[in-house]
Design an enzyme around this catalytic site. Structure first.
Site, short mmCIF file in Angstrom:
data_model
loop_
_atom_site.label_atom_id
_atom_site.label_comp_id
_atom_site.label_asym_id
_atom_site.label_seq_id
_atom_site.Cartn_x
_atom_site.Cartn_y
_atom_site.Cartn_z
N HIS A 94 7.22 6.14 21.73
CA HIS A 94 6.49 5.98 20.46
C HIS A 94 5.94 7.31 19.94
CE1 HIS A 94 3.88 4.52 17.31
NE2 HIS A 94 2.80 4.93 17.98
N HIS A 118 -1.40 11.58 20.01
CA HIS A 118 -2.28 10.76 19.17
C HIS A 118 -2.76 9.47 19.84
CE1 HIS A 118 1.39 8.40 18.10
NE2 HIS A 118 0.53 7.45 17.79
N GLU A 122 -6.82 7.01 23.15
CA GLU A 122 -6.98 5.56 22.93
C GLU A 122 -6.43 4.74 24.09
OE1 GLU A 122 -5.09 2.38 19.79
OE2 GLU A 122 -5.71 4.33 19.04
N ASP A 123 -5.33 5.18 24.70
CA ASP A 123 -4.60 4.34 25.65
C ASP A 123 -4.56 4.86 27.08
OD1 ASP A 123 -4.03 2.57 23.64
OD2 ASP A 123 -2.04 3.36 23.22
N ASP A 183 2.81 7.04 12.28
CA ASP A 183 2.55 6.07 13.34
C ASP A 183 2.85 4.65 12.85
OD1 ASP A 183 1.14 5.10 15.90
OD2 ASP A 183 -0.12 4.23 14.32
N ASP A 301 22.38 0.87 -12.70
CA ASP A 301 20.99 0.54 -12.35
C ASP A 301 20.73 0.64 -10.85
OD1 ASP A 301 20.21 -0.02 -14.96
OD2 ASP A 301 20.91 -2.09 -14.82
#
Length: 717
Positions: A94, A118, A122-123, A183, A301
């Site tokens: 990720h 990043h 947090e993890d 992200d 178009d």
């Protein structure tokens, strides 16, 4: 730990991926994951897993120092080792994918370093202090900016408060939001493993918050892909239909856009202008909107033509050649080079037509403009590469040369939002504004406001809560009510009272479009229940001062001016009994600024101030007569609508008008010209204040692309 950093789950329905214009196939993240699990490379050697990131980064920054990327990857890989995404891939895939997205857009090394890290704070067990010690204050700030707040601490308020924290951090460094957008894009690409209800919830937040932020930061490459993935989740049937249209068009033997492109290349080659002519297919949402607007789609178009040149002057040279050698659709021309959009976008827009009715839209820009159009603020590199003494203001605030006006306004009002729910709902409403205008102050300063903003919004943007004392305004030198809608380029002088205890009117809320104005008014009304000012009508949004103030800042009505007769549509100030006729050339309605001219028989003809006839009569020496509206709000007005031809358009348009309470007195429809149709309607409205709503309803009819007040064929009341 984030929702993605869990054990593998049973995959759900796969979200259809939006079409992408990429220079290479999408990277195999499972392969990157296997490379990551082999462990960090020896010191100084770049790990194979970040090879694609490095390759893309060198395209934009060939001299970049890659050592921070190596160290960031080593820390991220070791910290996330053992964690898996719900898709079954190692979690390190990720941050690698997010970093690759940013590298392809041209982000500089600091952003990529923070992107690899990043999710570590947090993890994993990595702390912000460790990030700061190892990679410096800037990387620490970016990682902190995108780190979510814990639900255990904030409960249901965790998501809105996380976004509030992220936006405040973006106010000091726009690279925070760049990382968040990348992200979210990768998470949306892999959203198919989530339960349908969670897919829908995430898609709605992406639609309401992240996509508008991507638009405002000019990151079109991310915005368009996010739009298509949200479209697939929230509107699967329309998405499937649009996909069928694209497939059917791809199977056609002829391609009008390719034929247009060949003609353009020949024209520019003959003119000795070096240019690339490319076909840009419309993405799903763009094509869906085009189909709703135009009805039946033609081959031209399904995309637009992009002309890339080297210099600004070449853009105008291309425009001149195309308009000379091909048939231009003049109404489609827009110059966003001379007047860039608020999100840094620059380009010339035009369209050319063929004899068979095919019309090709054309975008003309330099290669650098194209880079910024795709990547927005990401393409600007490091916005803080300035001398240290210039990085802060005297009061210690960090300078951000990329911080746009809309972001400054957002940061101002979010401080006053009383609770997370108010912030969250107001944020979504604020981001729903489509475009920004600039209005100027008499002292030479400027205010950035959303399209549709009024003098009320300008007052609170300039004076904050001191705007409670605002009594009126001059717009372009003329007195105007505070409800007046401002246009791009207007000059606004706000007329302020001197009483510090001045009170806003509840009616102001009806005309306040910016969160700053609404929140300030609501806070005052909540703190002062039952004490709203009713004095002298100076805060009445539907009336204004009868004549300009003399030497004071507070406008005052003329004391001896006669009041209009009850029920009269218009009154001549000096001759209340004079006959009055509304001019057919400009069809004035209540609330329009008007003037009058005497004609034969003592009758006074009333015109809107901006009517061309007023200028002609004034230049001819005709004396104007002072007139004013009475208390009748009923009006008759003539409107024109321009549309593309399609079946049932007339029925749909008249039905929309009837639903808004408009009584159609007469209507004419001109014969179609190049698939364009012009309609003219004279309508009776019970209240002139409803006219803007009627016009909006007409514009929302599929196929209608413009509605406005007519300047001819009007009938007087």
């Amino acid at each position: 730990m984030s929702a993605e950093a869990t054990n593998p789950a049973t995959p759900g329905p796969v979200v259809p991926a939006a079409p992408r214009r990429r220079s290479r196939p999408r990277i195999d993240l499972r392969r990157l994951g296997r490379a990551a699990l082999l462990g960090p490379a020896s010191r100084g050697r770049l790990p194979d897993a970040i090879g694609h990131v490095v390759e893309s980064h060198r395209v934009h920054h060939p001299d970049a120092d890659l050592e921070p990327l190596r160290r960031a990857y080593v820390l991220a890989e070791s910290s996330h080792r053992g964690q898996m995404r719900k898709s079954g891939e190692p979690y390190i895939t990720h941050p690698l994918a997010v970093t690759l997205i940013l590298a392809e857009l041209g982000a500089e090394t600091t952003t990529l370093t923070a992107s690899l890290l990043h999710d570590t704070v947090e993890d994993t067990d990595v702390t912000l202090d460790q990030v700061g010690d190892e990679f410096g204050a800037e990387v620490r700030y970016l990682v902190d900016g995108v780190t979510k707040l814990e639900k255990v601490d904030y409960g249901a308020a965790a998501e809105p408060e996380t976004f509030r924290k992220m936006l405040v951090a973006t106010g000091n460094d726009v690279r925070v939001m760049s990382i968040k957008l990348a992200d979210r894009l990768h998470n949306m690409r892999t959203l198919g493993v989530m339960r349908p209800e969670k897919q829908e919830r995430i898609a709605k937040v992406t639609r309401d918050v992240l996509i508008p932020l991507a638009e405002r930061l000019g990151v079109q490459a991310l915005k368009t892909e996010l739009e298509d993935m949200v479209f697939a989740i929230l509107h699967p049937e329309e998405y499937a239909h649009t996909r069928e249209l694209i497939v059917d068009n791809a199977s056609r033997a002829d391609d009008p856009l390719a034929e247009f492109a060949d003609v353009m290349r020949a024209v520019l080659r003959d003119a000795d202008i070096q240019a690339e002519v490319l076909i840009r297919p419309r993405h799903f949402v763009s094509l869906h909107r085009t189909a709703r607007k135009r009805g039946r789609l033609r081959g031209s178009d399904f995309g637009r033509l992009l002309v890339l040149v080297n210099e600004d002057a070449d853009c105008y040279a291309v425009l001149g050649e195309l308009h000379t050698c091909m048939t231009p659709v003049v109404s489609e021309f827009k110059d966003f080079i001379a007047v860039p959009k608020f999100n840094l976008y620059q380009s010339l827009h035009t369209a050319v037509a063929r004899a068979d009715g095919q019309v090709a839209e054309v975008l003309i820009r330099t290669h650098q403009m194209h880079k910024v159009a795709e990547a927005g603020v990401v393409a600007l590199g490091n916005p803080y590469a300035v001398p240290p003494e210039e990085q802060t203001t005297p009061d210690g605030e960090r300078v951000d040369p990329t911080r746009p006006g809309w972001l400054s306004r957002l940061l101002d009002w979010q401080e006053a939002a009383p609770d997370p729910d108010t912030f969250w709902s107001t944020l979504r409403e604020d981001l729903a504004q489509d475009r920004e205008i600039t209005v100027f102050r008499p002292d030479g300063g400027a205010l950035g406001l959303p399209d549709g903003a009024t003098c009320v919004d300008a007052a609170y943007a300039q004076y904050g809560e001191d705007a409670h004392a605002c009594l009126g305004a001059r717009v372009n030198g003329r007195l105007a009510t505070l409800s007046t809608v401002l246009r791009d380029g207007d000059t606004v002088q706000l007329l302020m009272g001197q009483d510090p205890a001045s009170e806003p009117s509840r009616e102001w809320l009806e005309h306040a479009h910016t969160p700053a104005a609404r929140i300030a008014i609501q806070r005052w009304l909540a703190a002062h229940p039952g004490t709203e000012s009713q004095s002298a009508g100076t805060h009445d949004m539907d009336t204004g001062p009868a004549q300009p103030p003399s030497d004071a800042t507070v406008p005052r009505p003329a004391p001896d001016a006669p009041a209009p007769r009850p029920g009269a549509a218009i009154t001549v100030v000096d001759r209340p009994d004079a006959g009055v006729r509304l001019a057919g050339c400009c069809t004035p309605v209540p609330a329009d600024e008007v003037t009058g001219f005497a004609v034969r028989g003592g009758v006074v003809t009333v015109h809107r101030l901006e009517c061309a006839a007023v200028e002609r009569m004034t230049e001819a020496g005709r004396a104007a007569v002072d007139v004013r509206w009475g208390d009748t709000t009923e009006c008759r007005v003539t409107l024109f609508a321009e549309s593309f031809g399609r079946p049932h358009l007339l029925a749909d348009l008249t039905e929309a008008m009837a639903l808004e309470g408009a009584e159609i007195v007469s209507a004419t429809v001109e014969p179609p010209s190049q698939q364009r149709v012009r309609h003219t309607y004279t309508v009776q409205l019970p209240d002139a204040a409803h006219l803007p709503t009627l016009i909006r309803a007409m514009r929302n009819v599929p196929g209608v692309y413009d509605v406005g007040r007519a300047h001819h064929q009007a009938q007087p009341l």
